[in-house]
Scaffold this motif. Structure first.
Motif, PDB file in Angstrom:
ATOM      1  N   TRP A   1     -19.523  21.848  -6.755  1.00 48.03           N
ATOM      2  CA  TRP A   1     -18.799  22.734  -7.663  1.00 48.03           C
ATOM      3  C   TRP A   1     -18.910  24.191  -7.218  1.00 48.03           C
ATOM      4  O   TRP A   1     -17.932  24.934  -7.240  1.00 48.03           O
ATOM      5  N   LEU A   2     -20.113  24.596  -6.812  1.00 49.04           N
ATOM      6  CA  LEU A   2     -20.300  25.967  -6.347  1.00 49.04           C
ATOM      7  C   LEU A   2     -19.504  26.250  -5.070  1.00 49.04           C
ATOM      8  O   LEU A   2     -18.914  27.319  -4.920  1.00 49.04           O
ATOM      9  N   LEU A   3     -19.480  25.275  -4.171  1.00 54.59           N
ATOM     10  CA  LEU A   3     -18.819  25.479  -2.884  1.00 54.59           C
ATOM     11  C   LEU A   3     -17.316  25.261  -2.918  1.00 54.59           C
ATOM     12  O   LEU A   3     -16.583  25.897  -2.156  1.00 54.59           O
ATOM     13  N   MET A   4     -16.818  24.370  -3.785  1.00 51.58           N
ATOM     14  CA  MET A   4     -15.384  24.033  -3.780  1.00 51.58           C
ATOM     15  C   MET A   4     -14.515  25.241  -4.099  1.00 51.58           C
ATOM     16  O   MET A   4     -13.341  25.268  -3.766  1.00 51.58           O
ATOM     17  N   GLN A   5     -15.107  26.224  -4.729  1.00 51.71           N
ATOM     18  CA  GLN A   5     -14.366  27.424  -5.069  1.00 51.71           C
ATOM     19  C   GLN A   5     -14.222  28.370  -3.877  1.00 51.71           C
ATOM     20  O   GLN A   5     -13.415  29.293  -3.915  1.00 51.71           O
ATOM     21  N   ARG A   6     -15.014  28.114  -2.823  1.00 54.59           N
ATOM     22  CA  ARG A   6     -15.041  29.017  -1.683  1.00 54.59           C
ATOM     23  C   ARG A   6     -14.615  28.381  -0.363  1.00 54.59           C
ATOM     24  O   ARG A   6     -14.179  29.081   0.538  1.00 54.59           O
ATOM     25  N   ILE A   7     -14.806  27.059  -0.261  1.00 51.30           N
ATOM     26  CA  ILE A   7     -14.476  26.377   0.998  1.00 51.30           C
ATOM     27  C   ILE A   7     -13.662  25.116   0.707  1.00 51.30           C
ATOM     28  O   ILE A   7     -13.511  24.720  -0.454  1.00 51.30           O
ATOM     29  N   GLU A   8     -13.190  24.483   1.743  1.00 52.38           N
ATOM     30  CA  GLU A   8     -12.375  23.272   1.632  1.00 52.38           C
ATOM     31  C   GLU A   8     -13.137  22.177   0.886  1.00 52.38           C
ATOM     32  O   GLU A   8     -14.350  22.034   1.031  1.00 52.38           O
ATOM     33  N   VAL A   9     -12.429  21.424   0.058  1.00 50.94           N
ATOM     34  CA  VAL A   9     -13.026  20.445  -0.853  1.00 50.94           C
ATOM     35  C   VAL A   9     -13.855  19.385  -0.125  1.00 50.94           C
ATOM     36  O   VAL A   9     -14.969  19.077  -0.539  1.00 50.94           O
ATOM     37  N   ASN A  10     -13.329  18.803   0.955  1.00 57.36           N
ATOM     38  CA  ASN A  10     -14.071  17.760   1.669  1.00 57.36           C
ATOM     39  C   ASN A  10     -15.357  18.311   2.276  1.00 57.36           C
ATOM     40  O   ASN A  10     -16.382  17.631   2.288  1.00 57.36           O
ATOM     41  N   THR A  11     -15.316  19.537   2.760  1.00 58.92           N
ATOM     42  CA  THR A  11     -16.513  20.168   3.316  1.00 58.92           C
ATOM     43  C   THR A  11     -17.532  20.433   2.213  1.00 58.92           C
ATOM     44  O   THR A  11     -18.726  20.155   2.375  1.00 58.92           O
ATOM     45  N   ALA A  12     -17.071  20.934   1.088  1.00 57.95           N
ATOM     46  CA  ALA A  12     -17.961  21.185  -0.054  1.00 57.95           C
ATOM     47  C   ALA A  12     -18.600  19.890  -0.529  1.00 57.95           C
ATOM     48  O   ALA A  12     -19.803  19.838  -0.813  1.00 57.95           O
ATOM     49  N   TYR A  13     -17.802  18.832  -0.590  1.00 59.79           N
ATOM     50  CA  TYR A  13     -18.312  17.541  -1.043  1.00 59.79           C
ATOM     51  C   TYR A  13     -19.357  17.009  -0.068  1.00 59.79           C
ATOM     52  O   TYR A  13     -20.396  16.476  -0.469  1.00 59.79           O
TER      53      TYR A  13
END
Length: 126
Positions: free
Chosen positions: A30-42
């Motif tokens: 959740w923290l990363l999906m706002q800043r980077i691509e969704v698959n990478t954040a996941y």
């Protein structure tokens, strides 16, 4: 099918560990999906959660010592689980569930599969 007390205890402990690992995974995602691509954040969330999950699964859920054998088996089980999760995540995104809700659908399917895989690892290699 009835569960013996040992299996029932493992299931209960797995639920606790699963909640912790899933919360860690989702929080990082959740923290990363706002800043980077969704698959990478996941994926980053999955890796962080993986470390927490292995330690807690070995020590608390299945009460086994960490070893090369169960570590490698745990990695193998989680590679399979990761591939399933990425497939499901992208499917749920594709059908329009959205970035925030898609992981919840993934967890509903992948967590029970993960229990079977991880339990098998710790039973056979633990």
């Amino acid at each position: 099918m009835t569960l013996d007390s040992k299996t029932w205890g493992e299931v209960c402990r797995f639920v606790v560990v699963g909640i912790v690992a899933t919360a860690v995974h989702y929080a990082v995602y959740w923290l990363l999906m706002q800043r980077i691509e969704v698959n990478t954040a996941y994926t980053i969330g999955f890796v962080v959660s993986f470390v927490v999950n292995y330690y807690l699964s070995a020590r608390y859920t299945f009460r086994r010592k960490k070893s090369v054998g169960n570590g490698l088996g745990f990695i193998g089980a989680h590679v399979c689980n990761y591939l399933l999760q990425m497939l499901l995540l992208n499917f749920f995104l594709w059908i329009g569930l959205g970035k925030t809700l898609s992981p919840i659908g993934v967890y509903a399917i992948a967590v029970p599969v993960n229990f079977v895989l991880v339990r098998t690892v710790f039973r056979k290699l633990g």
